[in-house]
Structure formats: structure tokens, C-alpha cells
Design an enzyme around this catalytic site. Structure first.
Site, PDB file in Angstrom:
ATOM      1  N   ARG A 160       0.543  -0.917   0.233  1.00 49.54           N
ATOM      2  CA  ARG A 160       0.585   0.268  -0.043  1.00 49.54           C
ATOM      3  C   ARG A 160       1.057   0.631  -0.084  1.00 49.54           C
ATOM      4  O   ARG A 160       1.925   1.568   0.511  1.00 49.54           O
ATOM      5  CB  ARG A 160      -0.459   0.128   1.234  1.00 49.54           C
ATOM      6  CG  ARG A 160      -1.843  -1.023   1.383  1.00 49.54           C
ATOM      7  CD  ARG A 160      -2.173  -1.315   2.914  1.00 49.54           C
ATOM      8  NE  ARG A 160      -3.798  -1.970   2.921  1.00 49.54           N
ATOM      9  CZ  ARG A 160      -3.397  -3.352   3.888  1.00 49.54           C
ATOM     10  NH1 ARG A 160      -2.486  -3.976   3.986  1.00 49.54           N
ATOM     11  NH2 ARG A 160      -3.768  -4.498   3.672  1.00 49.54           N
ATOM     12  N   LYS A 184      -1.512  -2.155   8.150  1.00 46.96           N
ATOM     13  CA  LYS A 184      -2.788  -1.541   8.726  1.00 46.96           C
ATOM     14  C   LYS A 184      -2.851  -2.507  10.021  1.00 46.96           C
ATOM     15  O   LYS A 184      -2.393  -3.447  10.645  1.00 46.96           O
ATOM     16  CB  LYS A 184      -4.395  -1.754   7.797  1.00 46.96           C
ATOM     17  CG  LYS A 184      -4.390  -1.670   6.552  1.00 46.96           C
ATOM     18  CD  LYS A 184      -5.805  -1.717   6.126  1.00 46.96           C
ATOM     19  CE  LYS A 184      -5.917  -1.054   4.715  1.00 46.96           C
ATOM     20  NZ  LYS A 184      -7.271  -0.758   4.479  1.00 46.96           N
ATOM     21  N   HIS A 254      -2.798   1.903  -4.875  1.00 46.90           N
ATOM     22  CA  HIS A 254      -3.801   0.661  -5.359  1.00 46.90           C
ATOM     23  C   HIS A 254      -3.369  -0.992  -6.665  1.00 46.90           C
ATOM     24  O   HIS A 254      -3.663  -1.777  -6.433  1.00 46.90           O
ATOM     25  CB  HIS A 254      -5.296   1.325  -4.704  1.00 46.90           C
ATOM     26  CG  HIS A 254      -5.743   0.248  -3.391  1.00 46.90           C
ATOM     27  ND1 HIS A 254      -4.423   0.013  -2.231  1.00 46.90           N
ATOM     28  CD2 HIS A 254      -6.257  -0.981  -3.130  1.00 46.90           C
ATOM     29  CE1 HIS A 254      -5.553  -0.701  -1.289  1.00 46.90           C
ATOM     30  NE2 HIS A 254      -6.168  -1.606  -2.235  1.00 46.90           N
ATOM     31  N   ARG A 257      -1.097  -3.112  -7.224  1.00 44.71           N
ATOM     32  CA  ARG A 257      -1.737  -3.260  -5.443  1.00 44.71           C
ATOM     33  C   ARG A 257      -2.842  -4.745  -6.505  1.00 44.71           C
ATOM     34  O   ARG A 257      -1.928  -6.081  -6.499  1.00 44.71           O
ATOM     35  CB  ARG A 257      -2.062  -3.243  -3.786  1.00 44.71           C
ATOM     36  CG  ARG A 257      -2.198  -3.609  -3.422  1.00 44.71           C
ATOM     37  CD  ARG A 257      -2.960  -3.375  -2.157  1.00 44.71           C
ATOM     38  NE  ARG A 257      -3.657  -4.237  -0.658  1.00 44.71           N
ATOM     39  CZ  ARG A 257      -2.546  -4.562  -0.046  1.00 44.71           C
ATOM     40  NH1 ARG A 257      -1.360  -4.576   0.234  1.00 44.71           N
ATOM     41  NH2 ARG A 257      -3.475  -5.285   0.872  1.00 44.71           N
ATOM     42  N   HIS A 280      -3.997  -9.462   4.321  1.00 42.50           N
ATOM     43  CA  HIS A 280      -5.542  -9.289   4.245  1.00 42.50           C
ATOM     44  C   HIS A 280      -6.041  -9.976   5.494  1.00 42.50           C
ATOM     45  O   HIS A 280      -5.492 -11.139   5.395  1.00 42.50           O
ATOM     46  CB  HIS A 280      -6.466 -10.047   3.237  1.00 42.50           C
ATOM     47  CG  HIS A 280      -6.545  -8.985   1.191  1.00 42.50           C
ATOM     48  ND1 HIS A 280      -6.299  -9.268   0.495  1.00 42.50           N
ATOM     49  CD2 HIS A 280      -6.582  -7.566   1.736  1.00 42.50           C
ATOM     50  CE1 HIS A 280      -6.520  -8.269  -0.784  1.00 42.50           C
ATOM     51  NE2 HIS A 280      -5.963  -6.904   0.792  1.00 42.50           N
ATOM     52  N   TYR A 289      -9.959 -11.195  -6.866  1.00 45.12           N
ATOM     53  CA  TYR A 289      -9.287 -10.818  -7.433  1.00 45.12           C
ATOM     54  C   TYR A 289      -9.762 -12.412  -8.281  1.00 45.12           C
ATOM     55  O   TYR A 289      -9.649 -12.219  -9.754  1.00 45.12           O
ATOM     56  CB  TYR A 289      -7.721 -11.233  -7.139  1.00 45.12           C
ATOM     57  CG  TYR A 289      -7.488  -9.638  -6.551  1.00 45.12           C
ATOM     58  CD1 TYR A 289      -7.378  -8.979  -7.087  1.00 45.12           C
ATOM     59  CD2 TYR A 289      -7.662  -9.837  -5.256  1.00 45.12           C
ATOM     60  CE1 TYR A 289      -7.302  -7.729  -5.866  1.00 45.12           C
ATOM     61  CE2 TYR A 289      -6.659  -9.498  -4.085  1.00 45.12           C
ATOM     62  CZ  TYR A 289      -6.577  -7.616  -4.467  1.00 45.12           C
ATOM     63  OH  TYR A 289      -6.499  -6.547  -4.398  1.00 45.12           O
TER      64      TYR A 289
END
Length: 328
Positions: A160, A184, A254, A257, A280, A289
Site C-alpha cells: 500500500r 494496517k 492500489h 497492488r 489481508h 481477484y
């Protein structure tokens, strides 16, 4: 006094958001901003000062009108509105857990449902588009060397923009080679680097201290998230000369990504490994995806097309409802 909103908001942000959940500063600010928007709105509805607002003033009707305000006045999308509502529902649960007399009030707040919406399709770059983007920086200059290394790092790791801006020289192991990313929720993950990425990074960070940022701006400070976005957007405009399809795409960190995830998926990497690679929390997030890859869907269709179209024995047509059901 126990019904005044102020103390409950302070306790929620300090005890729950920071103390119990230990959210990142970015998430803390997101929770704070919910109340910065809601409290003046609710005070206006109740015709009182913000400091005199009580929990009873926050009703389901108030929150429904608040979501309309977010949508129609502030032009927030469904995803943002749902984030705001999720924060408020968490706040109501916190209040009820600390003060059982507010259980009924909490139950009323929980009746506010999140907005249903169809998420937009994943935007990613095809192989030739990515090649054009990586070739865009002028590597005859120091800035071009940095930019090429950054684009290569984004594509290699699926990082990110915030992870890139926090990356320090000490986070790189160019012997293994591997990068440590701070994601995150203060989660840390290790991502292997291609030899070409390690080589490009080695050229950028040569003889630099471990505590210094990897990608620096002209003043010697680490590039910000915004700076990373601007850099990618600028080179995407240059790359569109060789890859015109880029003009129809919103290219940013992104989307690179997403391109990493699609490249891994098409290379046969299993979905759970991709989840770990991208950092994730939920496997469901990574499944987008697989759902978005038209190329893989086309291959699956080709595999099953022959059996479906293989001629079979003619059956005597059956009439009536049972005949119809047998053909479905």
C-alpha cells in the site's frame, strides 16, 4: 449526567479504540471524524448545544437522516457511509456493555442496517501496461532511478502507499532478499523480493542509515502517501504513450497492488498465499481477484464447453409442468 454524550464519546475513543483495540492512528482519526460529523448534525436536530446532547438524542431516525446527509450533502459513497455506521454501532455496543440501562437504546441503534451496494470491479494493469509503466521513469537521473525502484517495489510486493511511505532502509534485507512491511492495524509482514527489485533498491539506499526512509523527496524526507500517489499518476500519464489503454484506467498504488494479486493468481499461486502476501485479514477480501479475472473464467469455460455441447441421445419431449422441470 450519565446520559450526556460527551463522556461516552471520550471513553469510547480512549478505552476502546486506543486502549482495547489498539487501532492505528489512521483508524483512530477515522473513528474521531465520525463524531466530528455526527454531533453537530444531531445537536442541530435536537436544537441544543453539542455539550448538552444526550444519548436519547441519538435515535434511529437521527442516524437515517445522518446517512442521507452524508450521501446527499457530503457526497460520500456507500463504502464510506457503512464505515461511519459501523463505528457508531460499535460505540453503542460499548455504551451498553459499560451501562446495562442503555441496552434498549443500543438495540435500537443496531437496527440501522448497512447500505447494500455492488462494489466496483477491480481495476488492475495487464502485463504490457505494467511493463510500460515500469519503463516510464528516466533512469539516467537520480529521481528516475528512485521512481523506477518504487514502481518495481510496488509491483513486487503489492504494498500500500502508506506501507511504502513508512518503509525504512532497516526494513530491507537485500541479501535474502526480503522487505518488512508495516501494514494496517500495526500488522507486520515479510515479503520476498525479486533479484531485479533488490538490485534497484540497492542502488537507491547505498550507504544510507537504517532509520532513514527508503524513498525520499527532494528535501530528504520520506515520500508521503500523497507523494506516492502523485508519482504513480505522473508516470502512468507518460506510459500511456506506449500503452494507450492506460488512458481509460485510474492508475494508482492500489491498482498496482491489484495487478500484483492478479499476476500471482494467474501464475498459479493459491488464494491463501496471496492473502498473506497482500496482508489481508479476511480471505473473502482476496477472493475479489478470482471473481474479477475474466481470463481465468474464459479458460474455465473452454474446459467445460465441449462436454456441455456434446450431442446426446434425443429424448421424447415431455409435456406439462413435470416435463418442464426435467429440463431445468
Amino acid at each position: 449526567m450519565n446520559d450526556l454524550i460527551g463522556p461516552w464519546v471520550r471513553r469510547f475513543l480512549v478505552e476502546y479504540v486506543i486502549g482495547e483495540r489498539n487501532y492505528s492512528p489512521h483508524t483512530q482519526h477515522s473513528y474521531r471524524d465520525v463524531f466530528r460529523l455526527l454531533l453537530p448534525f444531531a445537536a442541530k436536530q435536537c436544537r441544543c448545544a453539542v455539550d448538552r446532547l444526550t444519548l436519547a438524542g441519538i435515535k434511529p431516525k437521527t442516524l437515517r437522516e445522518f446517512t442521507r446527509y452524508l450521501e446527499q450533502v457530503r457526497h460520500c459513497g456507500p463504502s464510506t457511509i457503512n464505515q461511519r455506521l459501523a463505528a457508531l454501532r460499535a460505540w453503542a455496543r460499548f455504551v451498553a456493555a459499560k451501562s446495562p440501562e442503555h441496552l434498549e437504546w443500543n438495540g435500537q441503534i443496531q437496527t440501522i442496517h448497512l447500505k447494500k451496494y455492488a462494489p466496483p470491479p477491480v481495476s488492475y494493469l495487464e502485463k504490457e501496461e505494467m511493463k510500460a509503466l515500469l519503463a516510464a521513469p528516466n533512469r539516467q537521473t537520480a529521481q528516475g532511478v528512485r521512481d523506477h525502484a518504487l514502481l518495481l517495489f510496488l509491483y513486487n510486493t503489492g504494498a500500500r502507499a502508506s506501507e511504502v511511505s513508512r518503509l525504512t532502509v532497516g526494513d530491507l534485507d537485500l541479501v535474502m532478499p526480503m522487505a518488512t512491511l508495516h501494514g494496517k492495524g500495526r500488522k507486520i509482514r515479510h515479503c520476498p523480493l525479486w533479484k531485479v527489485t533488490a538490485g534497484a533498491l540497492r542502488e537507491v539506499v547505498r550507504n544510507r542509515p537504517a532509520n532513514q526512509g527508503v524513498f525520499l523527496n527532494r528535501t530528504g524526507e520520506s515520500l508521503t502517501r500523497y507523494g506516492v500517489h502523485i508519482l504513480v499518476k505522473r508516470h502512468a500519464g507518460q506510459a500511456a504513450v506506449k500503452a494507450p489503454t492506460l488512458r481509460n484506467k485510474r492508475v494508482g498504488p492500489h491498482s498496482i497492488r491489484h495487478s500484483t494479486a492478479m499476476a500471482l493468481l494467474r501464475s498459479g499461486v493459491d488464494i491463501n498465499t496471496i492473502r498473506i502476501w497482500l496482508g489481508h485479514v479476511s480471505l473473502q477480501t482476496t477472493h475479489i481477484y478470482a471473481e474479477s479475472d475474466l481470463q481465468m473464467k474464459a479458460k474455465a469455460l473452454a474446459r467445460c464447453e465441449a462436454p456441455l455441447l456434446k450431442p446426446g441421445k434425443n429424448r421424447t419431449a415431455q409435456k406439462g409442468l413435470m416435463g418442464f422441470l426435467s429440463t431445468v
